[in-house]
Enzyme design. Structure first.
Site, mmCIF file in Angstrom:
data_model
loop_
_atom_site.group_PDB
_atom_site.id
_atom_site.type_symbol
_atom_site.label_atom_id
_atom_site.label_comp_id
_atom_site.label_asym_id
_atom_site.label_seq_id
_atom_site.Cartn_x
_atom_site.Cartn_y
_atom_site.Cartn_z
ATOM 1 C CG ASP A 39 -1.941 1.091 1.179
ATOM 2 O OD1 ASP A 39 -1.539 2.267 1.054
ATOM 3 O OD2 ASP A 39 -3.139 0.790 1.231
ATOM 4 C CG ASP A 53 -1.434 2.221 4.770
ATOM 5 O OD1 ASP A 53 -1.925 3.328 5.068
ATOM 6 O OD2 ASP A 53 -2.086 1.166 4.748
#
Ligand code: PRP
Ligand code: URA
Length: 209
Positions: free
Chosen positions: A200, A203
């Site tokens: 991700d 993130d």
């Protein structure tokens, strides 16, 4: 692949490999995203038109080239697209910025829109949409839909990683928007993540996992 440029430059490929490594720190990930942003800006602006202007050097008058078109707009898709922005702005410091707030619903994988702020004359400019990840392409398609609603006609899309499924989807919805990517990865997994990918991006960039 039609309409897709893979940026094979060794510096880009080297930095991308470092970014894929799951042990890379948040700081390292962010720094590399910024550096690759700069290198991708160089590639995506390679064919900008030039015009001749007269200037005067200490030795006399001369006609020399400058970029002809109106100042361009970088349009990062929040959050991860912001990772490219500083690198790109360091090469094109006079560019304008349009922020597009979108996140992907984890269940449906559809794009949820929450913010849009763009220069008022964006319709007259070349707009380069930034997002490191082109997975299903639902986010990119929604962002480009929104920009076209504002009258934008001249668009390019820049990412770090693209899934074949995302390229196909984006090209089907917006065949007029060329894509630059550092890699075309293997496929999407059942959760819509790019494999092998890098995880991700938002993130990893902001340490929010
Ligand atoms: C990620 C990424 C893209 C999107 C790509 O954002 O930065 O915007 O997913 O997926 P898609 O091609 O399937 O739409 P995310 O939704 O995780 O939001 P974030 O950047 O705010 O974390
Ligand atoms: N968004 C990401 O950040 N990573 C993926 O692999 C897919 C979507």
């Amino acid at each position: 692949m039609d309409g897709v440029t893979r940026v094979a430059h060794p510096l880009v490929q080297h930095k991308l490999t470092l970014m894929r490594d799951k042990t890379l720190s948040t700081k390292g990930f962010r720094e590399l995203m910024n550096e690759i942003g700069m290198l991708l800006a160089y590639e995506v602006t390679r064919d900008l038109p030039l015009e001749q202007i007269e200037i005067e050097t200490p030795l006399g008058k001369t006609m020399q080239p400058i970029i002809a078109s109106k100042k361009l707009v970088f349009a990062p898709i929040l959050r991860a697209g912001v990772g490219f922005l500083d690198g790109m702005l360091s090469l094109v410091p006079s560019a304008r910025v349009a922020h597009i707030g979108l996140y992907r619903d984890p269940e449906t994988l559809t794009a949820v829109e929450y913010y849009f702020k763009a220069p008022s004359d964006i319709a007259d400019r070349l707009v380069i949409v930034l997002d490191p990840m082109l997975a299903t392409a639902n986010s990119a398609i929604a962002a480009i839909d929104r920009l076209k609603e504002r009258g934008v006609k001249d668009l390019r899309f820049v990412c770090l990683l693209a899934a074949p499924e995302g390229i196909k989807n984006l090209r089907a919805h917006h065949p007029d928007v060329p894509i630059w990517t550092a890699s075309i990865d293997s496929h999407l997994n059942d959760h819509g993540y790019i494999v092998p990918g890098l995880g991700d991006a938002g993130d990893r960039m902001y340490g929010t996992k």
